[in-house]
Scaffold this active site. Structure first.
Site, short mmCIF file in Angstrom:
data_model
loop_
_atom_site.label_atom_id
_atom_site.label_comp_id
_atom_site.label_asym_id
_atom_site.label_seq_id
_atom_site.Cartn_x
_atom_site.Cartn_y
_atom_site.Cartn_z
N HIS A 15 -17.87 5.77 4.89
CA HIS A 15 -16.78 6.65 4.56
C HIS A 15 -15.42 6.14 5.06
CE1 HIS A 15 -14.67 10.32 3.86
NE2 HIS A 15 -14.48 10.56 5.12
N GLY A 42 1.49 4.08 3.90
CA GLY A 42 2.44 3.24 3.19
C GLY A 42 3.52 4.04 2.48
N GLY A 74 0.84 -1.20 0.00
CA GLY A 74 0.00 0.00 0.00
C GLY A 74 0.88 1.24 0.00
N LEU A 112 -1.05 7.43 2.38
CA LEU A 112 -0.30 8.27 3.31
C LEU A 112 0.55 7.43 4.24
CD1 LEU A 112 -2.78 11.10 4.27
CD2 LEU A 112 -0.83 11.18 2.73
N ARG A 156 -20.25 13.61 13.19
CA ARG A 156 -20.73 12.86 12.03
C ARG A 156 -21.73 11.76 12.38
NH1 ARG A 156 -14.93 12.35 8.79
NH2 ARG A 156 -14.85 14.53 8.21
#
Lengths: 667, 228, 247
Positions: A430, A46, A41, A44, A338
């Site tokens: 999300h 990885g 990956g 950000l 949220r």
């Protein structure tokens, strides 16, 4: 019996990380050259981990399924990144960021990890600026900040609505530099399909070259999984089409515990589903709730008229509108966190007040903001007795300056002009707070197998605050893992290269090939998407924003059945040894079909409501989430036992020594 | 490294294209100024033009300039050819359906073709007059200067071919116009001379230049053929 | 609506490939272009044919993965959007739509509409970074103020998503817009200025080696760029390179 040792260092909270760093074993530079690390990956977490490890001198092999490391889904993050810099002088501090994050996570995260996250957050901003990340600045040339949901300070750094992109490109550039130096070997269009364990330690992976279909063996002294979240188990989410759980799930099946799978963040402001063909959902930034007012009609006949197109939202009189967030949460209003905003929208739509054809949408209305800004602007410009039209014209300009790109994006997708008519929005999956269980070192329960970023469970508890995902990904990759992995690798300096011709690699490769040929040779009748959509529907209906015992029990059965059906009837065209996107999808959906069951099992066992996990049985009289700190103040780490349904629970008790547990209230 | 970079790299090719192009724009102005004397009628015009032609072929400073012009033309053409070859090889497989008109001006996409037309024109033009002036059988005027004026007039007033020559020259000027309409402002961009304030002005000047200079040039054969 | 699709089919990089015709029915105008492709692929899978391979991931216009040349234009008709942001309401019932891969020597076709854009990665590897190691001790982020105008311009250049539409649309398959966006972003910031000269030389060298064409200043790239990256960046690159190669 607990197999879970979080390895949190002793000492006062604020000294733990420093003390830890002072006492770990280091690998000398000459020896680092002898050590290989695999990073799967390149988002950000990885990207930053691979770059930082290579800078230190390790030989890194990095893998991504996209055609370039620059495309990982971190790129889609809009709002910003939190950091306790206190540039605004508004009283921010490491402790406050720590406190907000633990509270925002509904007290279900590990104190020591969160504190460390808050502690290194400031370094992230320094590092990114040094890399040339163009953060927003004020006229004086200094960095600008904005405020996000659930906090009382301005600590969010941003680059317009593209903060994730800019940070990822920063990490990508650092990674590119190491690729050029030969310290990182980059494998684009490669997908990890198995973790290889030798003598109890993670020693490599089996990967498929997605262009040629070749199955490859890669060995290393440690394997770092930075493979993101599993939101796509819901089929429809704001995740990228390729986002998947496969790497993490394979590690889980090899012995890595999977923690809190049921903690899912449902973001309240997304563009609603418009039809069966829908392939993904698009987020509209949380920042819109600063000025948009959320409402549905009060009268059910108005709802019907709107759905039939007989009435327009504008035609509904002020007194016939239900601004339900303002009604229920007068002090936070439209800016509740949220999870709260999402549930409230669901409650109204379930009651029949949804405003689009599918009945799953609420209005996000900017008309009062346009009027308010218009009046202010008229005052500023010294216009006396401005006409209503003039006010609206001026107001639209202000709103455009603030949210222009978002309004444009909305219009492109829906063909509705949000300046004229309210936006329609609905919650969507999300982010997933759950993930591979890791200790303080970010190591999973498999020695030598690490998990960073969204792929692990560590820092956000049961609910993540806005602008904290970017912070965690980069903190793990730039500043935490490079230290903690060294401590582990210091024991490997005499190991030498890990051979790939061992029986363990043979077995792992055989297993991968077996699954692939099973999929290819299945001769079923239904496409992969057919099953994925059905899984998504079960997950959304029964493990979505609100869950109950009955639904979860049904989900457990239905998912297991669907999985069986999948293996009988899935049709995968093409061959194994060629570029075959359907085969890639099939493998991913096969894993989602297993994860989904564990997800439901976890949600069923957690007899409380907390953060993103809302059990209908456990709510207050006003319909708010009711936590049970006596029985559930633990992280649920599941051990794989041959079938997802047979997973065994291990509890990591969460001790709160620096924060008092309180009921969250936004009234 | 720097030296080889200034010859071989893709950007260097653009710099040379721009520099030679801009120099040739200057040349056009000078050339036009001289040629406009063809509008002066009678014996006076003949003598003045021939005097000017003599000056242009004998003055040492002009000579140096003319060599720079020849080199510029040759360099501009070869560089353009090299660029075209490189650019064609950058897309070995073409699109079946391409709608370039949606995003760019015709002239900007056809500078190679326009340039080729211009090269053919320049060679013919030089054979018509420059060669005659230097090595052809040419009479002298009352002042004893080589009588290029008469040759020019005769060329465009030729009973059988005059109209064809005139039209060919006018059409060539059309090619010049299109070439300049892109080339003038493009040269500034290639050299990195771009500025929020000045670039729009440069573009306007370029447009005017591309319109007026070829127009004035084209007026000469037309005038000679139809009016003189 | 019902449409006729003419799509480039090519089994692998060695295959010659050709255009094939496929009808699709009952397409909703609210679908995105890629959702329409999903419908086609499901149809193909169920009838036992090979689905059309195409690159896509985020489907919200930011990852830069999707890359279709639709009806003669990179990312199709419409401005400031990627293929995934194109919606079927841009077409009419009965339309014929041509769908082709990006065409460039530096972007060889892998399969159908999928091309290999690793040349872009190699250009960045040649110098598209600031040589700063990760440490907890870099200078404080506010130690060097950066004029807002420069920061904003650097940001505008940095919004490039590396999709390759500029190359696809350029008649010369030139990558200048892409390369100049990175050179510009870093040249505008004090952190990037230190290595500006070497960066310009190295990135242009790599760009040339990859076989991209040259810039004819047609401006097509700027028009088709989904992020509206300005030609101003190419001019800045030209300046930076001139500076670097003459000093």
């Amino acid at each position: 019996m607990s197999k879970l040792d979080s390895k949190v260092p002793e000492g006062p909270l604020k000294d733990k990380w420093t003390n830890y760093k002072d006492h770990i074993n280091l690998v000398n530079p000459a020896n680092k050259r002898l050590i290989d690390v695999i990073v799967v990956g390149t988002g950000l977490a990885g990207g930053s981990a691979a770059a930082s490890l290579a800078e230190l001198g390790y030989n890194v092999k990095a893998f991504c399924f996209q055609d370039s490391p620059r495309r990982a889904h971190s790129i889609a993050a809009q709002g910003g990144i939190n950091a306790a810099k206190n540039y605004q002088g508004d009283g921010d501090s490491t402790y406050r960021l720590f406190y907000d994050t633990v509270k925002g996570g509904d007290y279900r995260s590990r104190e020591a990890n969160v504190y460390r996250l808050a502690e290194v957050s400031a370094n992230i901003i320094d590092q990114c600026v040094a890399q040339g990340v163009p953060f927003a600045r004020e006229y004086g040339g200094l960095l600008d900040n904005r405020s996000f949901g659930g906090v009382l300070v301005s600590r969010t750094f941003y680059a317009k609505g593209q903060t994730g992109q800019q940070l990822l490109l920063g990490a990508y550039s650092a990674l590119s530099r190491q690729i050029a130096r030969g310290k990182v070997t980059m494998y684009n269009r490669h997908e990890m399909l198995e973790l290889v364990i030798v003598d109890g330690k993670a020693r490599g992976i089996i990967a498929r070259n997605l262009v040629t279909g070749e199955i490859e063996r890669h060995s290393a002294h440690a394997v770092v999984l930075c493979t993101g979240g599993y939101g796509n188990v819901f089929f429809l989410s704001t995740n990228a089409m390729g986002s998947n759980v496969t790497a993490a799930w394979k590690a889980h099946k090899q012995g890595a515990f999977f923690a809190n799978p049921c903690y899912t963040q449902i973001h309240p402001t997304c563009i609603p589903v418009s039809g069966d063909y829908q392939s993904k959902l698009t987020l509209m930034s949380e920042s819109l709730r600063n000025d948009g007012r959320i409402w549905v009609p009060k009268k059910i006949e108005d709802v019907k008229a709107i759905r039939e197109g007989k009435l327009k939202p504008k035609d509904i009189k002020e007194e016939d509108r239900d601004y339900y967030l303002e009604r229920r949460y007068p002090s936070f209003g439209n800016l509740v966190p949220r999870d709260v905003a999402s549930r409230a929208a669901k409650e109204r739509c379930d009651a029949g007040f949804g405003v689009n054809k599918t009945g799953e949408a609420v209005f996000l209305d900017f008309s009062s903001a346009i009027e308010r800004y218009g009046k202010t602007e008229a005052n500023i410009q010294g216009i006396e007795n401005p006409s209503k039209e003039k006010i609206i014209e001026l107001g639209k300009k202000v709103v455009e300056a603030k949210y222009g790109n978002l309004f444009q994006m909305y219009e492109k997708i829906t063909d509705d002009n949000p300046y004229e008519t309210p936006m329609k929005i609905y919650p969507a999956v999300h982010y997933t707070m759950g993930g591979l269980w890791v200790d303080y070192n970010l190591m999973t329960t498999i020695p030598g197998c690490y998990a960073c970023g969204e792929a692990n469970f560590s820092d956000h508890g049961a609910n993540r605050l806005g602008a904290s995902a970017l912070m965690q990904g980069l903190a793990d990759g730039y500043f935490v893992l490079p230290y903690t992995i060294g401590d582990y690798l210091s024991k490997d300096i005499r190991t030498g290269k890990i051979p790939t011709n061992s029986p363990e690699f043979d077995a792992a490769e055989a297993k991968v090939k077996e699954q692939l040929s099973k999929l290819i040779d299945n001769n079923g009748t239904k496409s992969v998407d057919y099953f994925h959509k059905r899984l998504g529907k079960i997950m959304w209906d029964k493990c979505g924003m609100a869950r109950n015992e009955k639904g979860l029990n049904e989900a457990l059965v239905e998912i297991a059945q669907l999985r069986e059906e999948f293996w009988k009837d899935v049709k995968v065209p093409g061959k194994m040894n060629e570029f075959n996107p359907e085969l890639e999808k099939a493998g991913r959906v096969a894993d989602f079909l297993e994860l989904g069951e564990l997800f439901a099992k976890d949600a069923l066992h957690r007899n409380e409501s907390c953060g993103g996990h809302f059990r209908e049985e456990y709510q207050t009289e006003e319909g708010e989430a009711k936590r049970d700190d006596v029985n559930f103040a633990y992280a649920a780490a599941w051990e794989y036992k041959g079938k997802p349904g047979d997973a065994v629970l291990h509890k990591e008790e969460l001790k709160f020594e620096n924060i008092e547990l309180k009921q969250r209230s936004y009234k | 490294m720097a030296q080889s970079v200034l010859l071989k790299s893709s950007l260097a090719k653009k710099y040379w294209m721009a520099l030679t192009g801009l120099f040739l724009c200057l040349f056009l102005v000078g050339h036009l100024a001289g040629n406009l004397q063809l509008f002066i009628g009678g014996i006076e015009g003949q003598l003045q033009f021939n005097e000017y032609a003599k000056f242009m072929t004998t003055n040492p400073l002009v000579k140096i300039l003319s060599y720079v012009t020849y080199i510029s033309i040759i360099f501009h053409a070869i560089d353009g050819l090299l660029l075209t070859i490189k650019n064609k090889s950058a897309r070995p497989v073409k699109y079946h359906n391409e709608k370039a008109s949606a995003n760019s001006a015709w002239a900007s996409r056809n500078m190679g073709i326009l340039g080729t037309i211009l090269l053919v024109f320049i060679i013919t033009h030089m054979m018509n007059f420059w060669y005659e002036m230097h090595w052809g059988e040419i009479g002298v005027d009352a002042n004893g200067n080589k009588d290029l004026h008469t040759i020019v007039i005769a060329f465009f007033k030729d009973a059988s071919m005059g109209l064809v020559f005139t039209l060919a020259y006018v059409l060539s000027m059309l090619a010049v116009a299109f070439h300049l309409s892109h080339g003038f402002q493009s040269a500034f961009q290639s050299l990195g001379l771009r500025h929020e304030k000045y670039t729009p002005i440069i573009q306007k000047i370029g447009f005017a230049f591309a319109l007026l200079v070829p127009l004035a040039f084209a007026a000469i054969p037309l005038y000679i053929h139809f009016v003189y | 609506m019902n449409l006729t699709l003419k799509i480039w089919r090519q089994k692998n990089s060695k295959d010659k490939g050709k255009m094939e015709t496929y009808p699709v029915k009952d397409i909703s105008p609210d679908m995105s272009f890629l959702e329409m492709m999903d419908v086609l692929n499901n149809q193909l899978i169920e009838s036992g044919q090979d689905p059309v391979a195409f690159d896509h991931d985020c489907r919200e216009g930011i990852c830069g993965m999707c890359s279709m040349f639709i009806n003669g234009e990179a990312h199709g008709p419409g401005r400031g959007i990627t293929t995934c942001q194109l919606h079927m309401r841009s077409f009419k019932d009965g339309d014929t739509i041509y769908i082709e891969p990006w065409r460039a020597a530096a972007f060889p076709v892998i399969k159908d509409l999928v091309v290999d854009r690793s040349s872009f990665d190699r250009v960045i590897q040649a110098g598209g970074y600031v040589s700063v190691n990760t440490s907890g001790n870099t200078q404080d982020a506010n130690a060097i103020p950066v004029p807002k105008e420069d920061a904003d311009k650097a940001f505008d250049a940095a919004t490039c998503i590396g999709c390759g539409a500029c190359v696809a649309t350029c008649k010369n398959s030139s990558a200048m817009l892409f390369v100049s966006a990175k050179i510009s972003q870093l040249a505008l910031l004090p952190q990037g200025k230190v290595e500006a000269k070497q960066r310009a030389l190295n990135m242009v060298k790599q760009m040339d080696e990859e076989g991209f064409g040259n810039c004819s200043n047609t401006g097509a790239c700027e028009v088709e760029c989904p992020k509206g990256i300005s030609l101003e960046n190419i001019a800045r690159m030209n300046r930076e390179y001139l500076k670097a190669s003459t000093s």
